[in-house]
Design a protein around this motif. Structure first.
Motif: not given
Length: 491
Positions: A331-333, A353-355, A376-379
């Motif tokens: 919901k947030a991203f 996500i860098t962390w 998002p695909v990044e996650i």
């Protein structure tokens, strides 16, 4: 690089102003004296706004309530003696043009004289015109070795009888990590006042102390948990995966060379037990559970959201080892939100996500999501989480287990009288939460008629319930395709 090593390098390289961030002034002062004890002798001067310069019989109280005078003294002191000037409470004065200008003038002098200014404060607040001249150094909270020494010192000083078993001592040390030395002393003193000893019961008091810290942040919530993995029906692969990593935050695991797990992403329909698993992991692993509502990270001012993410990370890492439960991350991203806020969501997501990828502190992240389409695909990329698990609708065997767990909770003495086999067969496509609710509805039916509820009451509730899977059957199509390809593991 350790704090000791980094500080010595900065002093040797003649950095003029070092800004050390800490809430432990006394411990920092002790550590600086200890670090310099075997090095080139240096004179140490300590100033604060109320008492001025102290711990020096000649200069006691000099420059009280006079920050400009404190800097002028640095200029006048004998330049032949290597000196360190520890200035406390100084961040508020850095915005003053007199102080800012005086510091910049002093820097020219410090380049040719063996003097170093150390500013000490709990937060970083450096005006833009001084940032190029100040080096920031974080003073870490007590290490496990320091905590162990403090516990041994306390037990020896108070002549407590009996020796703590190594396993219990390790658990207490683990629970104390993330607290300042002063807080550790207070909470152990509280344990002694209550039970006249330090033992397994002290852990609950330590965790309560951590709750006090978390409640002051307004970013994270500290949750007390009592759920157990064995009381969660189904999710056998996930529970086995978690069981294999139960002791990876211990000292033995560290000595073995194990890398602490990063975390898991749990995807599934509402009511599939994602939140319950997060609570059970914290309980089984005896770690504090911090819940992050990602919505709290977003602020109205420019740059405020990114600052809150960094603050959340600092808090979580300071309380490590711990479990960080990121609830409803989808919901947030969600990708739709990223296009409506001027890039704030993108920046917050990037920092987070860098962390996730780079963190080395033992913070086990459990993120939950209902809708994979919004993520998002990044996650989802490998490396953010150790594994991604899909919690689907329970099969027949799992439904039997779920009915048994809940009936034992509501009717511990008569649960065996219910026809669990029949209930399992009639609850096809029901989630764990929906199964629990049918039992609660049955209890309402029977209570209104002033009688005990039965299997037939639960069957009536089942017949009157429409499973969410029937309402939104398209939701799981993408997940099913990903699990069949191996990108997501079935829990």
């Amino acid at each position: 690089m350790t704090f000791r090593e980094e500080l010595l390098i900065l002093l040797k390289a003649r950095y003029p102003i070092i800004y050390i961030v800490t809430i432990e002034e006394d411990r920092l002062e002790h550590n600086i004296r200890k670090i310099l004890s075997n090095k080139t002798p240096k004179k140490i001067y300590i100033w604060d706004f109320i008492d001025g310069y102290r711990k020096n019989p000649i200069l006691e109280g000099f420059a009280k309530r006079n920050p400009l005078g404190a800097l002028e003294f640095i200029e006048l002191i004998n330049s032949k003696t290597p000196s360190i000037f520890i200035l406390k409470d100084f961040k508020i004065f850095l915005k003053d043009i007199l102080i800012s200008r005086k510091l910049r003038n002093l820097i020219q002098l410090l380049k040719i004289q063996p003097k170093t200014i150390i500013l000490v404060d709990s937060q970083i607040q450096i005006p833009s015109d001084l940032r190029d001249n100040i080096t920031v150094l974080l003073f870490p909270l007590p290490t496990s070795r320091e905590i162990k020494e403090e516990i041994k010192r306390l037990t020896k000083k108070l002549e407590l009888r009996g020796r703590l078993p190594p396993r219990v001592l390790e658990k207490i040390i683990q629970a104390c990590q993330g607290l300042s030395l002063q807080r550790i002393r207070r909470v152990l003193g509280k344990s002694l006042a209550i039970s006249k000893r330090i033992d397994q019961t002290s852990i609950a008091l330590i965790l309560e102390e951590k709750r006090q810290i978390i409640n002051q942040t307004e970013l994270l919530e500290f949750w007390s948990v009592k759920e157990k993995l064995k009381n969660i029906g189904g999710a056998y692969n996930l529970k086995k995966w978690l069981k294999n990593r139960a002791d990876t935050f211990s000292e033995q695991a560290l000595n073995y060379g194990l890398i602490t797990p990063k975390g898991v992403l749990l995807i599934g329909m509402q009511g599939s037990g994602k939140s319950l698993i997060a609570k059970a992991v914290a309980y089984e692993w005896r770690l504090p559970l911090l819940r992050l509502d990602v919505g709290r990270l977003f602020g109205g001012l420019v740059g405020e959201s990114e600052s809150r993410v960094r603050q959340m990370i600092i808090i979580a890492e300071s309380l490590a080892p711990c479990v960080l439960w990121v609830d409803e991350i989808d919901k947030a991203f969600s990708e739709s939100e990223q296009n409506l806020d001027g890039g704030t969501t993108n920046r917050v997501l990037s920092t987070f996500i860098t962390w996730l990828s780079e963190k080395t502190c033992p913070v086990f992240v459990i993120a939950t999501a209902n809708d994979i389409h919004c993520l998002p695909v990044e996650i989802l990329r490998k490396g953010r989480f150790d594994e991604i698990f899909f919690l689907g609708i329970p099969d027949l065997r799992e439904r039997h287990t779920i009915f048994e767990v809940h009936l034992k909770r509501f009717r511990p003495d008569t649960w065996y009288k219910f026809d669990i086999q029949k209930l399992g067969l009639n609850s096809h496509r029901f989630s764990g939460a929906e199964i629990e609710q049918t039992i609660i509805d049955a209890m309402y039916y029977a209570f209104s008629e002033k009688r005990e509820f039965t299997t037939n009451d639960i069957l009536l509730a089942i017949n009157q319930t429409v499973p969410i899977l029937d309402i939104d059957p398209m939701r799981t199509e993408l997940i099913q395709s990903w699990t069949s390809s191996g990108r997501i593991r079935l829990a």
